[in-house]
Each structure stands twice: as structure tokens, then as C-alpha cells.
Design an enzyme around this catalytic site. Structure first.
Site, PDB file in Angstrom:
ATOM      1  N   ASP A   9       0.874  -1.161   0.000  1.00 28.77           N
ATOM      2  CA  ASP A   9       0.000   0.000   0.000  1.00 28.77           C
ATOM      3  C   ASP A   9       0.919   1.221   0.000  1.00 28.77           C
ATOM      4  OD1 ASP A   9      -2.324   1.614   0.267  1.00 28.77           O
ATOM      5  OD2 ASP A   9      -2.032   1.691   2.428  1.00 28.77           O
ATOM      6  N   ASP A  11       0.009   5.045   1.325  1.00 27.57           N
ATOM      7  CA  ASP A  11      -0.112   5.894   2.514  1.00 27.57           C
ATOM      8  C   ASP A  11      -0.037   5.066   3.785  1.00 27.57           C
ATOM      9  OD1 ASP A  11      -0.304   8.251   1.159  1.00 27.57           O
ATOM     10  OD2 ASP A  11      -2.489   8.248   1.062  1.00 27.57           O
ATOM     11  N   ARG A  49     -11.573   7.976  -3.033  1.00 25.18           N
ATOM     12  CA  ARG A  49     -11.985   9.372  -2.865  1.00 25.18           C
ATOM     13  C   ARG A  49     -13.501   9.522  -2.799  1.00 25.18           C
ATOM     14  NH1 ARG A  49      -9.849  12.562  -7.602  1.00 25.18           N
ATOM     15  NH2 ARG A  49      -7.927  11.622  -6.831  1.00 25.18           N
TER      16      ARG A  49
END
Length: 226
Positions: A9, A11, A49
């Protein structure tokens, strides 16, 4: 069975832009009368998002207050502010031990992949100076189902031409760990509250190539003897 790939991943594993995400979402939320804090922001880890926006609107009791077009505009505004803040990232923004780990993986001739739902992932890797360290980055724009669905990890495995059972996935979010497990990969969780990870580490400082290979060997021996 040989370990053929390590899939990361972004972040919270390679770098930490969570606070930059928070500042961007908070400013947009405030403009539509919703207040969020960093505790709430933690619930958005590993989430796309648009799904993050849905959760923010639900949190503020405004889930049906905006049209699809307005939601796209809100998400676009958040992303523009977040992208602007990425200018602060440098090679020093990588989390401890990650640069060394990537070099050790490369030296061992094991493939590396990225499974981030961030549409900004390629730009972030370039800002960190490590774009060339990855053999394949799953294209978040082509992913239909967000984590905990395994789609993005399966896409990364396919792009690397490895089977899921030949790969380790590394995540810092519960949804991401669930996605790795659902893909049939071996999961490593970074940080607290990730009990469903096959191996849980406190921070990336503990994430070394020796630890990963020892873990892989112990698990594969255990499976073979079961």
C-alpha cells in the site's frame, strides 16, 4: 513455495500523507457545513476518494443533499487541494526503513508492486524518488471495488504475473488487510488494530527483508506440515 512478490500500500506504509488528506477533506467539509476531526479521518484509510466523500456526507447528515455532479465537484476540489500540498513531499518523506527494504527486495530479485487506491500514487512515487523501485503499480482509475474488496491486490498480482499465494501484501489499514487476506496473499499489518494480519508490526522500522523472509519461511513450513 518461493516468495515472488511483495505488494505495498502507499499511505502509511511507504510515506504518510494522511494528514495532508485530512487537511484537504476538512477544508472542503467545512465549506458545506460538516465538521470532521482526525479520529474520523482515520476511518477513511484505504478508502477511495468518492467513498470517502460518501462517508463524510453521511457523517454530516447530508448524504442526499448533493447531486452526482456536485459530488464529483466536491471530490475534485478536495483532490486539487491535496495535490497542491504534495509539493511538500521530498525523498526524506519516506517512512523509516522503506528505502532500504526496497533495495533489499530488488537485490533478492523479488518483484515489487503497488496497490494503492490513490489516483495520485504515480506522482507521489516520483516525488519520493522511488518510481523505478516498483515493477508494477495497479491503476486505481480502473478499480471498481474499493478495499476491503481484493480487486486492487489481484490486479497487482496479475500485473506482476504472480499468483496471490506467491506474494506478501503490506498494509496499514484494516480494510487493506482484509483485501490482502481475501486475495489469498499473506498479509503484513503496520500499526495497531490490525489483528487480522498474519503478521503485525508496530512500525516500518520493524519491516525488514530478513523479517519478511523469515515470516514467509515459517508460514510456508507450517502450511506444508499441517
Amino acid at each position: 513455495m518461493m516468495l515472488k512478490a511483495v505488494i505495498f500500500d502507499l499511505d502509511g506504509v511507504i510515506t504518510d500523507t494522511a494528514h495532508l488528506h485530512f487537511l484537504a477533506w476538512r477544508s472542503v467539509a467545512e465549506e458545506i457545513g460538516i465538521t470532521i476531526d482526525e479520529d474520523f479521518n482515520a476511518e477513511l484509510k484505504g478508502i477511495s476518494r468518492m467513498e470517502s466523500l460518501k462517508r463524510i456526507l453521511r457523517h454530516g447528515g447530508k448524504e442526499d443533499a448533493f447531486s452526482d455532479k456536485q459530488c464529483l465537484a466536491l471530490a475534485g476540489k478536495k483532490n486539487a487541494r491535496y495535490v497542491q500540498s504534495l509539493a511538500s513531499l521530498t525523498e526524506a518523506s519516506m517512512l523509516p526503513g522503506i528505502r532500504e527494504l526496497l533495495a533489499d527486495i530488488r537485490a533478492a530479485k523479488v518483484k515489487t508492486g503497488l496497490a494503492s487506491v490513490s489516483l495520485n500514487a504515480p506522482g507521489i512515487l516520483h516525488a519520493l524518488g522511488i518510481a523505478s523501485a516498483f515493477d508494477f503499480c495497479a491503476d486505481a482509475s480502473r478499480i471498481i471495488c474499493s478495499k476491503p474488496d481484493p480487486e486492487i491486490f489481484l490486479a497487482a498480482c496479475e500485473g506482476l504475473n504472480v499468483r496471490p499465494e506467491e506474494a506478501i501484501g503490506i498494509e496499514d489499514a484494516a480494510a487493506g488487510v482484509e483485501a490482502i487476506n481475501a486475495a489469498g496473499m499473506l498479509s503484513v499489518g503496520i500499526g495497531p488494530g490490525l489483528e487480522r494480519a498474519a503478521m503485525q508490526l508496530c512500525s516500518t522500522r520493524e519491516l525488514t527483508w530478513n523479517r519478511l523472509t523469515d515470516f514467509w519461511t515459517s508460514r510456508t513450513v507450517s502450511i506444508r506440515n499441517s
